[in-house]
Scaffold this motif. Sequence first.
Motif, mmCIF file in Angstrom:
data_model
loop_
_atom_site.group_PDB
_atom_site.id
_atom_site.type_symbol
_atom_site.label_atom_id
_atom_site.label_comp_id
_atom_site.label_asym_id
_atom_site.label_seq_id
_atom_site.Cartn_x
_atom_site.Cartn_y
_atom_site.Cartn_z
ATOM 1 N N THR A 1 -3.617 3.236 -0.827
ATOM 2 C CA THR A 1 -4.139 2.375 -1.884
ATOM 3 C C THR A 1 -3.073 1.400 -2.355
ATOM 4 O O THR A 1 -1.880 1.621 -2.138
ATOM 5 C CB THR A 1 -4.659 3.212 -3.073
ATOM 6 O OG1 THR A 1 -5.299 2.342 -3.998
ATOM 7 C CG2 THR A 1 -3.548 3.960 -3.767
ATOM 8 N N ASN A 2 -3.523 0.332 -2.983
ATOM 9 C CA ASN A 2 -2.622 -0.597 -3.655
ATOM 10 C C ASN A 2 -3.120 -0.865 -5.076
ATOM 11 O O ASN A 2 -2.906 -1.924 -5.631
ATOM 12 C CB ASN A 2 -2.471 -1.903 -2.873
ATOM 13 C CG ASN A 2 -3.725 -2.737 -2.870
ATOM 14 O OD1 ASN A 2 -4.784 -2.292 -3.290
ATOM 15 N ND2 ASN A 2 -3.624 -3.951 -2.384
ATOM 16 N N GLU A 3 -3.804 0.111 -5.644
ATOM 17 C CA GLU A 3 -4.382 0.082 -6.997
ATOM 18 C C GLU A 3 -5.672 -0.727 -7.091
ATOM 19 O O GLU A 3 -6.422 -0.548 -8.029
ATOM 20 C CB GLU A 3 -3.381 -0.435 -8.049
ATOM 21 C CG GLU A 3 -2.125 0.382 -8.164
ATOM 22 C CD GLU A 3 -2.358 1.821 -8.596
ATOM 23 O OE1 GLU A 3 -3.357 2.098 -9.268
ATOM 24 O OE2 GLU A 3 -1.533 2.666 -8.234
ATOM 25 N N PHE B 1 0.854 -1.182 0.000
ATOM 26 C CA PHE B 1 0.000 0.000 0.000
ATOM 27 C C PHE B 1 0.888 1.229 0.000
ATOM 28 O O PHE B 1 2.013 1.197 0.493
ATOM 29 C CB PHE B 1 -0.907 0.024 1.238
ATOM 30 C CG PHE B 1 -2.118 -0.853 1.106
ATOM 31 C CD1 PHE B 1 -3.336 -0.325 0.714
ATOM 32 C CD2 PHE B 1 -2.034 -2.207 1.354
ATOM 33 C CE1 PHE B 1 -4.445 -1.123 0.584
ATOM 34 C CE2 PHE B 1 -3.141 -3.026 1.223
ATOM 35 C CZ PHE B 1 -4.360 -2.478 0.839
ATOM 36 N N TYR B 2 0.407 2.306 -0.577
ATOM 37 C CA TYR B 2 1.158 3.555 -0.565
ATOM 38 C C TYR B 2 0.188 4.714 -0.351
ATOM 39 O O TYR B 2 -1.016 4.584 -0.558
ATOM 40 C CB TYR B 2 1.963 3.747 -1.854
ATOM 41 C CG TYR B 2 1.130 3.829 -3.106
ATOM 42 C CD1 TYR B 2 0.671 5.048 -3.577
ATOM 43 C CD2 TYR B 2 0.803 2.677 -3.818
ATOM 44 C CE1 TYR B 2 -0.094 5.125 -4.722
ATOM 45 C CE2 TYR B 2 0.032 2.751 -4.961
ATOM 46 C CZ TYR B 2 -0.410 3.972 -5.406
ATOM 47 O OH TYR B 2 -1.186 4.044 -6.531
ATOM 48 N N GLN C 1 -10.186 -4.440 6.166
ATOM 49 C CA GLN C 1 -10.668 -3.680 5.014
ATOM 50 C C GLN C 1 -9.644 -3.710 3.886
ATOM 51 O O GLN C 1 -10.002 -3.693 2.714
ATOM 52 C CB GLN C 1 -10.925 -2.232 5.394
ATOM 53 C CG GLN C 1 -12.137 -2.025 6.257
ATOM 54 C CD GLN C 1 -12.293 -0.585 6.681
ATOM 55 O OE1 GLN C 1 -11.562 0.296 6.239
ATOM 56 N NE2 GLN C 1 -13.241 -0.340 7.569
ATOM 57 N N ALA C 2 -8.376 -3.766 4.254
ATOM 58 C CA ALA C 2 -7.302 -3.802 3.260
ATOM 59 C C ALA C 2 -7.100 -5.195 2.695
ATOM 60 O O ALA C 2 -6.337 -5.389 1.761
ATOM 61 C CB ALA C 2 -5.997 -3.307 3.883
ATOM 62 N N GLY C 3 -7.778 -6.192 3.273
ATOM 63 C CA GLY C 3 -7.622 -7.562 2.799
ATOM 64 C C GLY C 3 -6.397 -8.233 3.378
ATOM 65 O O GLY C 3 -5.910 -9.218 2.836
#
Length: 62
Positions: free
Chosen positions: A30-32, A17-18, A55-57
């Motif tokens: 986000t990670n696209e 993530f960035y 939420q980020a998986g």
Amino acid sequence: MSVKRRDLVRYLEENSFYLLREGGNHSIYTNETKTIPVKRHKIFDRITANEICKQAGLLPKF
């Protein structure tokens, strides 16, 4: 138990993530494929930090 924001952000960044942008009360990572808002608190409780990970998986770490 509490989790420092920098530890949560570091965990997100280690998992590709960035930082997309900074808002007034949130930072957007986000990670696209997924976009995660992270509040700009210095400390989170463990439950909130693990919910952000879900939420980020990602597997809950805290």
